[in-house]
Design a protein around this motif. Structure first.
Motif, mmCIF file in Angstrom:
data_model
loop_
_atom_site.group_PDB
_atom_site.id
_atom_site.type_symbol
_atom_site.label_atom_id
_atom_site.label_comp_id
_atom_site.label_asym_id
_atom_site.label_seq_id
_atom_site.Cartn_x
_atom_site.Cartn_y
_atom_site.Cartn_z
ATOM 1 N N ALA A 464 0.791 -1.432 0.044
ATOM 2 C CA ALA A 464 -0.071 -0.213 -0.107
ATOM 3 C C ALA A 464 0.876 1.288 -0.039
ATOM 4 C CB ALA A 464 -0.824 -0.039 1.795
ATOM 5 N N ALA A 465 1.659 1.049 0.521
ATOM 6 C CA ALA A 465 2.435 2.301 0.869
ATOM 7 C C ALA A 465 3.172 2.428 -0.552
ATOM 8 C CB ALA A 465 4.093 2.195 2.415
ATOM 9 N N PHE A 466 3.805 1.715 -0.924
ATOM 10 C CA PHE A 466 4.538 1.572 -2.351
ATOM 11 C C PHE A 466 3.475 2.586 -3.599
ATOM 12 C CE2 PHE A 466 5.939 0.262 -6.481
ATOM 13 C CZ PHE A 466 7.502 0.418 -6.383
ATOM 14 N N ILE A 467 2.122 2.068 -3.353
ATOM 15 C CA ILE A 467 1.138 2.906 -4.346
ATOM 16 C C ILE A 467 0.974 4.022 -4.009
ATOM 17 C CG2 ILE A 467 -0.972 2.476 -5.398
ATOM 18 C CD1 ILE A 467 -0.945 -0.494 -4.095
ATOM 19 N N GLU A 468 0.832 4.043 -2.901
ATOM 20 C CA GLU A 468 0.329 5.407 -1.891
ATOM 21 C C GLU A 468 1.918 6.416 -2.655
ATOM 22 O OE1 GLU A 468 -2.395 5.900 -1.291
ATOM 23 O OE2 GLU A 468 -2.664 4.442 -0.107
ATOM 24 N N ASP A 469 2.633 6.025 -2.117
ATOM 25 C CA ASP A 469 3.763 6.572 -2.750
ATOM 26 C C ASP A 469 4.301 6.711 -4.434
ATOM 27 O OD1 ASP A 469 6.295 8.149 -2.046
ATOM 28 O OD2 ASP A 469 7.534 6.273 -2.535
ATOM 29 N N ALA A 470 3.656 6.215 -5.098
ATOM 30 C CA ALA A 470 4.328 6.342 -6.228
ATOM 31 C C ALA A 470 3.095 6.787 -7.388
ATOM 32 C CB ALA A 470 3.757 4.857 -7.204
ATOM 33 N N HIS A 471 1.964 6.975 -6.750
ATOM 34 C CA HIS A 471 0.357 8.153 -6.665
ATOM 35 C C HIS A 471 0.662 9.537 -6.555
ATOM 36 C CE1 HIS A 471 -2.299 4.884 -7.922
ATOM 37 N NE2 HIS A 471 -2.452 4.662 -6.597
ATOM 38 N N ARG A 472 1.664 9.775 -5.461
ATOM 39 C CA ARG A 472 2.211 11.667 -5.104
ATOM 40 C C ARG A 472 2.839 11.454 -6.284
ATOM 41 N NH1 ARG A 472 1.999 9.976 -0.109
ATOM 42 N NH2 ARG A 472 3.357 8.836 0.610
ATOM 43 N N LEU A 482 1.357 -3.886 -12.306
ATOM 44 C CA LEU A 482 1.940 -5.538 -11.204
ATOM 45 C C LEU A 482 3.037 -6.175 -11.171
ATOM 46 C CD1 LEU A 482 -1.017 -6.943 -11.452
ATOM 47 C CD2 LEU A 482 -0.966 -5.543 -9.445
ATOM 48 N N ILE A 483 3.687 -5.896 -12.375
ATOM 49 C CA ILE A 483 4.891 -6.096 -12.318
ATOM 50 C C ILE A 483 5.807 -5.681 -11.539
ATOM 51 C CG2 ILE A 483 5.717 -5.161 -14.325
ATOM 52 C CD1 ILE A 483 6.763 -8.475 -15.218
ATOM 53 N N CYS A 504 -7.478 -5.727 -3.484
ATOM 54 C CA CYS A 504 -8.339 -5.221 -4.340
ATOM 55 C C CYS A 504 -9.763 -5.213 -3.295
ATOM 56 C CB CYS A 504 -8.320 -6.416 -5.526
ATOM 57 S SG CYS A 504 -7.326 -6.250 -6.603
ATOM 58 N N LYS A 505 -9.734 -5.890 -2.283
ATOM 59 C CA LYS A 505 -11.046 -6.448 -0.991
ATOM 60 C C LYS A 505 -10.498 -4.470 -0.389
ATOM 61 C CE LYS A 505 -11.312 -10.694 -1.022
ATOM 62 N NZ LYS A 505 -10.798 -11.829 -0.679
ATOM 63 N N VAL A 511 -6.569 -1.725 -12.301
ATOM 64 C CA VAL A 511 -6.874 -1.589 -13.750
ATOM 65 C C VAL A 511 -5.610 -1.840 -15.246
ATOM 66 C CG1 VAL A 511 -6.556 0.896 -14.817
ATOM 67 C CG2 VAL A 511 -6.935 0.376 -12.339
ATOM 68 N N GLY A 512 -6.291 -2.671 -15.536
ATOM 69 C CA GLY A 512 -5.433 -3.202 -16.913
ATOM 70 C C GLY A 512 -4.295 -4.632 -16.128
ATOM 71 N N THR A 513 -3.049 -4.052 -15.993
ATOM 72 C CA THR A 513 -1.967 -4.443 -15.703
ATOM 73 C C THR A 513 -1.394 -3.838 -14.708
ATOM 74 O OG1 THR A 513 -0.718 -3.254 -17.317
ATOM 75 C CG2 THR A 513 -1.291 -5.821 -17.722
ATOM 76 N N ALA A 514 -2.185 -2.832 -14.480
ATOM 77 C CA ALA A 514 -1.792 -2.031 -12.783
ATOM 78 C C ALA A 514 -2.965 -2.081 -12.231
ATOM 79 C CB ALA A 514 -1.300 -0.260 -13.575
ATOM 80 N N ILE A 515 -2.080 -1.493 -10.774
ATOM 81 C CA ILE A 515 -2.751 -1.694 -9.706
ATOM 82 C C ILE A 515 -3.562 0.386 -8.779
ATOM 83 C CG2 ILE A 515 -1.064 -2.048 -8.200
ATOM 84 C CD1 ILE A 515 -3.354 -3.871 -6.034
#
Ligand SMILES: Nc1nc2c(ncn2[C@@H]2O[C@H](COP(=O)(O)OP(=O)(O)O)[C@@H](O)[C@H]2O)c(=O)[nH]1
Ligand SMILES: [Mg+2]
Length: 637
Positions: A464-472, A482-483, A504-505, A511-515
């Protein structure tokens, strides 16, 4: 014909003799079964048991059940203790023989310790040669020797093969004991430790052993361990009778013609299994125990020092090994210690399998133990995670929940189908414990993996932290591929799959090949925003708008998020623009009646390139429909 004796309805058990040489073990087996177990010419000439002998005993129990016991007669002589150990693995009951004219002797003691180290649960004592000796005195001596052991109250039956005294009593005692037992466990993991391998003229290679843990059927493909060579079972016999299937607790002879005898094929000490239960390993982490029993009756064994060379007897195999203790300099009498065994020859061991340790010169039995980790690793033996794992298992080696949790605490995750495969727990037992522990929140169980709850939370948090960071950092991207996420977390594919399922829950979306976080809205890359904004009603084509992979992904995400409307795969509009256009069309037709594309194009102030696909999209959406070359509103019809 004799094969039709209804073997499957009978319970099968294995009895082995034990006791000092010349105390009458073989004579007793003959008196009980009618078979002389000393089958080798040399044995008959020297009147001594050298190798294992076999017989069978049919008994009726008190409740009318029949039990069938395979009897393994072991040598008592100190030179053949190795053969004795090979005979007493996987037995249900020991027929322990002490001669009335001789009493408790050195190999009486050694055999007693071996049975204890191997975890034999039941013993019946035969006080043999009762015609010769001092029955009361030796009975008292035996009771004294059994003090402080689980066998303190075992039956002591005086017998004589000369006078026939006690033979019927002994049979009754055996029937009573075996009648109380449940059939040997079938955990669908059959193992047969080979105690004989020989060539039979016309048939080829035949091996024999005591089958435990499951059944083997005629025609099955088996694997010989540790070499892991496959072979086909051509036929099976139980005490000379052909059988279709050999079950746990049966003495089993198998014709395996594909195999040669010897090191490159099969020999005593090898193990036969039906499926590949993993590979053999030469390093195992164990709990070693050294008996506290006084050594009065036999030469005092040398101290087991850290780093000593020993002989490890496992199943019917024997291997030189080096023993390294985790945290003691030596193992004193009465002590237990965690150790690592580095064997010269690998073995396929299960968690909680027992073994016996003798000194390197094979003079004395010095210890025994149980396997904690069948796949040890010399580099990791002392690392904190492994130490914690070994301590947990040493404290409760029989508890499947402890075995599961210790492994997950060490490894984080495990594939459900291989979790505790090398154990004496059935797959169903493992699964039931996983379910219970998952309900208690101690672990997580996903489609193909189980994991420690703590490690799982940590992994989810990191993801989660990695995804949030990427969004920022990259707000214009629709999410994290995902890869890339998997590479970043370093997870196994099965673990990662479960992780994505869970994310995802809980607030994320694929989103396609991403999250991405569900609430994440990729902000339009500036050039796309500029291009769409500059000419709202006549924007450039999708290809022109998004020239690279990243902008295309962003565009795709925004389409999925309904911020941009895709008209026909090539033309896109800002959704608020297309919404306005739709209202304009509805208003125009409501006022003026059905209208042509050209009239609507003029009203909208857009181009033909846009209006045609736009009107078609309204048709598809059920807002308008074509009437000749005009568009009418569908809901007015
Ligand atoms: N008097 C007497 N001799 C026995 C009895 N049982 C065995 N023997 C003798 O003791 C010797 C050793 O017997 P054996 O069965 O080979 O002993 P094992 O080494 O324990 O198998 C043989 O000479 C037997 O005849 C018994 O009940 N009474
Ligand atoms: Mg004998």
């Amino acid at each position: 014909m004799t094969a039709q004796r209804g073997h499957r309805k009978e319970k099968h058990f294995i009895i082995a003799t034990a006791g000092h040489v010349d105390h009458g073990k073989s004579a007793l087996v003959k008196a009980l079964t009618g078979t002389d177990p000393d089958r080798l010419p040399e044995e008959q000439r020297r009147q001594i048991t050298i190798d294992l002998g076999f017989a069978e005993l049919d008994l009726g129990t008190a409740n009318g059940e029949r039990v069938h016991a395979g009897v393994v007669d072991v040598p008592g002589h100190e030179d053949f203790v190795r053969n004795m150990i090979a005979g007493v693995g996987s037995i249900d009951l020991a027929l322990f023989v002490v001669a009335a004219d001789d009493g408790w002797m050195p190999q009486t003691e050694e055999h007693f310790q071996i049975l204890t180290y191997l975890g034999v649960q039941r013993i019946i004592m035969s006080l043999s040669k009762s015609d010769l000796g001092n029955v009361d005195g030796v009975t008292a001596q035996i009771r004294e020797k059994l003090r402080g052991t689980p066998f303190i109250n075992c039956r002591i039956v005086p017998t004589s093969v000369r006078t026939g005294e006690g033979i019927t009593d002994l049979k009754n005692a055996l029937a009573r004991e075996l009648g109380k037992l449940r059939p040997p466990r079938d955990i669908a993991k059959p193992r047969l430790f080979v105690d004989r391998a020989f060539t039979l003229r016309g048939a080829g290679t035949v091996v024999t052993g005591t089958l435990s843990g499951g059944s083997i059927r005629r025609g099955d493909e088996v694997y010989v361990q540790p070499q892991n060579i496959p072979a086909r079972v051509r036929s099976i016999q139980n005490h000379g009778r052909d059988v279709e299937i050999a079950e746990a607790g049966m003495r089993t002879a198998m014709n395996v013609p594909d195999l040669s005898i010897g090191e490159s094929g099969i020999q005593r000490g090898d193990l036969i299994t039906v499926q590949s239960l993993g590979s053999a390993d030469s390093i195992m982490d164990v709990l070693v125990h050294r008996s506290a029993r006084p050594k009065r009756n036999f030469a005092a064994p040398r101290a087991i020092r850290n780093g000593s060379s020993v002989q490890v007897h496992f199943g019917t195999s024997r291997s030189a090994a080096k023993i390294t203790f985790l945290d003691v300099p030596a193992l004193a009498a009465g002590q237990s210690a965690i150790a690592q065994l580095r064997l010269d020859a690998p073995v396929l061991a299960f968690v909680d399998d027992r073994f016996v340790i003798r000194d390197s010169s094979e003079q004395n039995t010095i210890a025994g133990g149980r396997v904690l980790d069948p796949d040890g690793d010399s580099a990791k033996f002392r690392c904190a995670a492994q130490v914690q794992f070994l301590r947990a298992r040493a404290a409760a080696p029989l508890d499947p929940a402890v075995c599961i949790q210790s492994q997950l605490a060490r490894d984080g995750f495990a594939e459900s189908k291989t979790l505790l495969l090398k154990s004496n727990f059935s797959a169903a037992e493992v699964a039931a414990n996983v379910t219970r522990l998952a309900e208690e929140g101690a672990l997580i169980s996903r489609s193909v993996i189980v994991g420690s709850a703590k490690k799982w939370r940590e992994l989810c948090d990191r993801a989660a932290a990695f995804i949030e960071d990427a969004h920022r950092k990259n707000p214009e991207r629709c999410g994290v591929e995902l890869i890339d996420l998997r590479g970043r977390l370093g997870s196994e594919p099965a673990v990662f799959e479960g992780l994505v399922e869970d994310l995802c829950k809980s607030g994320f979306v694929r989103v396609g090949t991403a999250i991405a976080r569900k609430s994440h809205r990729a902000s339009l890359p500036p050039q796309i925003r500029a291009a769409l904004g500059a000419n709202k009603l006549n924007p450039p084509s999708r290809k022109e708008l998004a020239r690279d992979r990243e902008s295309q992904a962003a565009l795709r995400f925004l389409i999925e998020q309904a911020e941009i409307t895709d008209l026909d795969g090539d033309i896109v509009l800002l959704s608020n623009v297309s919404e306005k256009m739709r209202e304009t069309v509805i208003a125009f037709i409501s006022k003026h009646g059905p209208a042509t594309a050209s009239e609507l194009r003029q009203e909208l102030g857009t181009s033909r390139r846009i209006v045609i696909p736009f009107l078609e999209s309204l048709d598809r959406a059920g807002v308008t429909r074509r009437v000749g070359d005009k568009r009418a509103l569908r809901r007015m019809m």
